[in-house]
Scaffold this motif. Structure first.
Motif: not given
Ligand SMILES: O=C(O)C(=O)C[C@]1(C(=O)O)C=C[C@@H](O)C=C1
Length: 381
Positions: A111, A224, A268
């Motif tokens: 994010s 993450t 995403t």
């Molecule tokens: O956990 C992260 O790094 C995020 O930014 C969240 C998030 C999500 O909510 O989908 C964003 C992108 C990816 O799909 C995995 C996790």
């Protein structure tokens, strides 16, 4: 002291471009944000201490002592901002210089990358919860929020659909990010040593095949990068994180495996949110996001979607969520679930055809709200 033993180098890993610290202990009494220049002596102190810790490790020092020391250093560091929590929202103010963009997670989260892609040169502000990011914009603490809404493998981020309706922000743009997951572990930990894997539930779902092959027990955490941070802080040697290459650099972890998502095209989509809507144009491809509810009855959803089909308007997304205030509705003695429908369609609210479609929809919708009309992200990933 040999620098190659240091896995957290100053320029790329500790500073990383974030210049504000929102934790209460680092806030000035007048509530303005404390800033730290690139040449902070504290930063170099941290790197030096980390280097000496590494050297001690090589001499076989107790790992738990090292883990506690590393944790303390990170916690004291003004260079890794703590995420905003809801109860801190009243305590800091926007300083009006660079665009301040709230995202959910800690440094190194996807994010954060999405926020930086959406608003190059912005000040990305980490928030503990999605809700906090919404509130931070509403209370003028930041200028924008960038939040994930759907992923090409894992599907919709339902929480953010619900929050879009609960809050009064406008969608002013979208940004798509290619998400390439890595398996990160502490240095010296091999893939065979792993028993557990920590990550955001979306990320775990996106790597389902690899994680099943490896037989790892999944543990869900907030984001993450937070998983990577935990692996490093707690010096875990039976667990890995699913996270980004950027997170590996920030938290000094080793990349055990790369590109572990189930499909190489893992994307995403994030929404850019603001207090004010943008004026929709017709000079480029626009998308409009709406939410509505309908009466119960045969073919009502069909009729609702037909208002777009009749006008050759392409729908790009449809999502249904329970209508929480009235989760059930009775009809002829029977009880039905009641839904909200979120629809994205390819047209600008400046187009007469889109206005006509929504006027038509209003004839049988029990509720209708336009969440935003904004340019489509057409960048190739
Ligand atoms: O956990 C992260 O790094 C995020 O930014 C969240 C998030 C999500 O909510 O989908 C964003 C992108 C990816 O799909 C995995 C996790």
């Amino acid at each position: 002291m040999a620098m190659h033993t240091v896995r957290l180098s100053p320029a790329t890993q500790l500073h990383g471009g974030i210049s504000s610290n929102l934790s209460p202990s680092n806030r000035k009494p007048n509530n303005s944000i404390v800033r730290y220049g690139c040449g902070s002596s504290k930063r170099f102190r941290i790197v030096t201490v980390l280097a000496s810790l590494r050297e001690n490790d090589a001499n076989g020092r107790d790992n738990s002592v090292r883990a506690m020391e590393v944790k303390k250093i990170f916690e004291d560091s003004p260079l890794l901002p703590k995420p905003l929590s809801s109860n801190q929202l009243t305590e800091s103010v926007s300083n009006g210089s660079r665009v301040r963009v709230a995202y959910q997670g800690v440094r190194g989260a996807y994010s954060e990358s999405a926020a930086e892609k959406a608003y190059p040169n912005c000040e990305a502000v980490p928030c503990e919860e999605f809700d906090t990011a919404f509130e931070a914009v509403e209370r003028w603490l930041v200028d924008r929020a960038v939040l994930p809404i759907e992923n090409s493998l894992g599907g919709s981020i339902h929480r953010n659909y619900d929050l879009l309706l609960r809050h009064n922000l406008h969608i002013v743009g979208e940004v798509k990010l290619a998400v390439r997951h890595c398996l990160l572990a502490n240095h010296g930990v091999n893939i065979e040593d792993l028993r557990r894997v920590l990550s955001h539930p979306q990320a775990l779902a996106q790597c389902e095949n690899t994680l099943t092959k490896l037989g790892l027990v999944r543990e869900a955490v907030d984001d993450t990068a937070g998983a990577a941070k935990q692996i490093a802080f707690e010096n875990l040697n039976d667990a890995a994180a699913v996270a980004s290459e950027k997170a590996a650099k920030i938290y000094g972890l080793n990349i055990v495996a790369k590109d572990i998502q189930d499909d190489c095209d893992n994307v995403t989509r994030f929404l850019m949110l603001a207090r004010e809507p943008i004026i929709p144009g017709t000079n480029r491809l626009f998308k409009t996001s709406i939410v509505f509810s309908l009466e119960e009855g045969p073919g009502v959803l069909f009729k609702a979607l037909a208002v777009f089909a009749l006008r050759q308007i392409n729908l790009t997304k449809i999502e249904s969520r329970p209508l929480r205030k009235h989760p059930l509705r009775a009809s002829g003695g029977l009880k039905y679930f009641d839904y909200l429908f979120y629809v994205d369609f390819e047209a600008s609210m400046a187009d007469e055809v889109a206005q006509n479609a929504l006027r038509h929809l209003e004839e049988f919708a029990t509720f209708l709200r336009v969440l935003g009309s904004y340019p489509v992200d057409t960048t190739m990933l």
